[in-house]
Design a protein around this motif. Structure first.
Motif, short mmCIF file in Angstrom:
data_model
loop_
_atom_site.label_atom_id
_atom_site.label_comp_id
_atom_site.label_asym_id
_atom_site.label_seq_id
_atom_site.Cartn_x
_atom_site.Cartn_y
_atom_site.Cartn_z
N ASP A 61 0.85 -1.19 0.00
CA ASP A 61 0.00 0.00 0.00
C ASP A 61 0.89 1.24 0.00
OD1 ASP A 61 -2.05 1.79 0.19
OD2 ASP A 61 -2.40 1.47 2.32
N VAL A 62 0.66 2.12 -0.96
CA VAL A 62 1.49 3.31 -1.06
C VAL A 62 1.32 4.22 0.15
CG1 VAL A 62 -0.27 4.62 -2.34
CG2 VAL A 62 2.15 5.20 -2.61
N VAL A 63 0.14 4.21 0.76
CA VAL A 63 -0.10 5.07 1.93
C VAL A 63 0.71 4.59 3.14
CG1 VAL A 63 -1.90 6.11 3.36
CG2 VAL A 63 -2.41 5.47 1.03
N ALA A 64 1.09 3.31 3.16
CA ALA A 64 1.87 2.77 4.27
C ALA A 64 3.26 3.42 4.36
CB ALA A 64 2.01 1.26 4.13
N TRP A 65 3.65 4.16 3.32
CA TRP A 65 4.91 4.89 3.39
C TRP A 65 4.87 6.01 4.43
CZ3 TRP A 65 9.70 4.16 1.58
CH2 TRP A 65 9.89 3.18 0.61
N LEU A 66 3.69 6.33 4.92
CA LEU A 66 3.57 7.35 5.96
C LEU A 66 3.81 6.80 7.35
CD1 LEU A 66 0.34 9.16 4.67
CD2 LEU A 66 2.71 9.88 4.35
N THR A 67 3.92 5.50 7.51
CA THR A 67 4.05 4.89 8.83
C THR A 67 5.49 4.88 9.30
OG1 THR A 67 4.28 2.64 7.96
CG2 THR A 67 2.04 3.45 8.38
N LEU A 68 5.67 4.70 10.60
CA LEU A 68 6.97 4.84 11.24
C LEU A 68 7.98 3.80 10.78
CD1 LEU A 68 8.74 6.22 13.40
CD2 LEU A 68 7.73 4.65 15.08
N ARG A 69 7.53 2.60 10.47
CA ARG A 69 8.47 1.52 10.18
C ARG A 69 9.33 1.79 8.95
NH1 ARG A 69 5.01 -3.52 7.57
NH2 ARG A 69 4.34 -2.45 5.67
N ASN A 70 8.92 2.72 8.11
CA ASN A 70 9.68 3.06 6.91
C ASN A 70 10.77 4.09 7.17
OD1 ASN A 70 8.12 1.54 4.75
ND2 ASN A 70 6.48 2.74 5.66
N TYR A 71 10.86 4.60 8.41
CA TYR A 71 11.81 5.66 8.70
C TYR A 71 12.61 5.40 9.98
CZ TYR A 71 8.75 7.77 5.27
OH TYR A 71 8.01 7.99 4.13
N GLY A 72 12.44 4.24 10.57
CA GLY A 72 13.18 3.92 11.78
C GLY A 72 13.07 2.45 12.12
N PHE A 73 13.73 2.05 13.19
CA PHE A 73 13.76 0.64 13.58
C PHE A 73 12.46 0.19 14.24
CE2 PHE A 73 18.50 1.57 14.13
CZ PHE A 73 18.78 1.18 12.83
N SER A 74 11.82 1.06 14.98
CA SER A 74 10.60 0.70 15.72
C SER A 74 9.37 0.98 14.89
CB SER A 74 10.53 1.45 17.05
OG SER A 74 10.52 2.84 16.84
#
Length: 400
Positions: free
Chosen positions: A38-51
């Motif tokens: 899902d392209v919107v899932a790029w807004l979630t934290l897991r794409n920018y950090g370990f947690s």
């Protein structure tokens, strides 16, 4: 002799809307993360950090347990806290079983309706459909769990143990936290985990390791974090936390842009990988703490935006976390099969993601309105029947 403080039961607890806000954000992130590709899932934290959202929920749950029930247990009302927390654990257990049955039925119906067995294997329900009698028993004892239902058993376990955790924290907070660290280290060293189904598998969220996040949060909730606040939010600590967040961002970017992998030294790759979610890798734990330091620095309890209409929807979702989580599991699978069976275009991904969040907000609003409706009840008291009272009188006189 136990001295009970009546004020501990009657003292009001001021609601911290920040916890509801971040729990609501976590619910939205879980919903989006459970929709594959899902392209919107790029807004979630897991794409920018370990947690990711899992740390959100475990920490907030532990903090609330320490903050609310710490004074109650300290006031001598351990059994009252145990009763309430075990009732909450029972509610979560019933919700998990109902979610398991309905979620499995939803997948089976979809697989049969569209003649696509992929769903059965992708969501780990093939064995259940083949042997429902055996798998129901395994589900009841929390051994068998379809995909996306792994986190509730962890919450049930931690909430069930929380009265005893709080009791120890109230009396020996630092020693209890140290014992939690020892359990974490020993369980990783000896590879302890809870057996799952099929045989040879274990829980996706290892409770012997994830208890560290919960206990540390409860330790903060009872007020211990205030004693070291001058060091936690010092310039040096915040600079170190910022550097760790930047480092995590750079590492995670190499997962998405493979050309960046050459920039990471081989010795570092050996040192940090694998970043294990099952056993709560320290990289995940420390990344969440670094994020929490900066978030709590900018977002205070008196932040005016918490009372605005713009944040009200996500706060409502956070205030009804259990039913909204269960609803989000259904919605994520529904969005998945819509995108699989029909189209995976960007606009369609945006549409199903937005619609799912709107439905979650609507459900939270309805739950909030339902809570505002007065509860009707009839107070039942023991009243002697007239005939019984007459018969008891001679007997009472005769005994004098």
């Amino acid at each position: 002799m136990i001295i009970r403080d009546q004020a501990a039961l009657l003292a009001p607890v001021e609601r911290d809307l920040r916890l509801d806000l971040f729990r609501g954000i976590g619910l939205w992130m879980i919903f989006l993360d459970h929709i594959p590709h899902d392209v919107v899932a790029w807004l979630t934290l897991r794409n920018y950090g370990f947690s990711d959202a899992a740390e959100f929920f475990v920490f907030i749950s532990g903090y609330l347990v320490g903050w609310i029930y710490g004074p109650i247990v300290a006031g001598g009302w351990f059994l009252a806290a145990l009763k309430r927390l075990w009732r909450r654990a029972a509610e979560m257990y019933v919700a998990h079983i109902m979610l398991f049955l309905l979620f499995t039925a939803q997948i089976a119906r979809t697989a049969r309706r569209f003649d696509n067995p992929m769903y059965e294997h992708e969501f780990n329900v093939f064995n259940f459909l083949a042997h429902p009698d055996e798998l129901i028993g395994q589900a009841i004892v929390l051994k068998y769990k379809p995909v996306n239902l792994d986190v509730l058993p962890l919450y049930i376990t931690l909430v069930f143990a929380s009265p005893f955790i709080v009791w120890c924290l109230v009396r020996r907070p630092n020693l209890t936290l140290a014992a939690s660290v020892v359990l974490y280290v020993v369980s990783r060293w000896f590879d302890w985990n809870v057996a799952s189904y099929p045989p040879g598998t274990t829980w996706y969220f290892n409770p012997f390791c994830w208890q560290l996040m919960f206990v540390f949060a409860a330790w903060c909730g009872i007020g211990q974090i205030d004693k070291i606040g001058q060091w936690v939010w010092s310039r040096a600590a915040m600079a170190l936390a910022a550097a760790w967040l930047v480092f995590a961002l750079l590492i995670v970017m190499t997962w998405h842009v493979h050309a960046l992998e050459v920039m990471i030294p081989k010795w570092m790759i050996k040192a940090i990988y694998p970043i294990d979610k099952t056993d709560l890798d320290m990289l995940r734990f420390t990344h969440f703490l670094a994020l929490a330091i900066w978030v709590t620095h900018f977002v205070s309890r008196k932040w005016k935006a918490l009372h605005t209409v713009w944040l009200r929807p996500v706060i409502l979702c956070g205030q009804h976390s259990l039913p909204i989580f269960c609803l989000g599991v259904f919605l994520s699978f529904s969005a998945h099969w819509i995108l699989t069976q029909y189209t995976k275009g960007v606009w369609e991904q945006l549409a199903v993601s937005l619609l799912g969040i709107v439905i979650m907000i609507g459900a939270a609003w309805l739950l909030d309105r339902a809570e505002r409706v007065p509860n009707l009840f009839v107070k039942v008291t023991d009243v002697d029947e007239p005939g019984t009272a007459v018969e008891r009188a001679p007997a009472a006189n005769a005994s004098r």
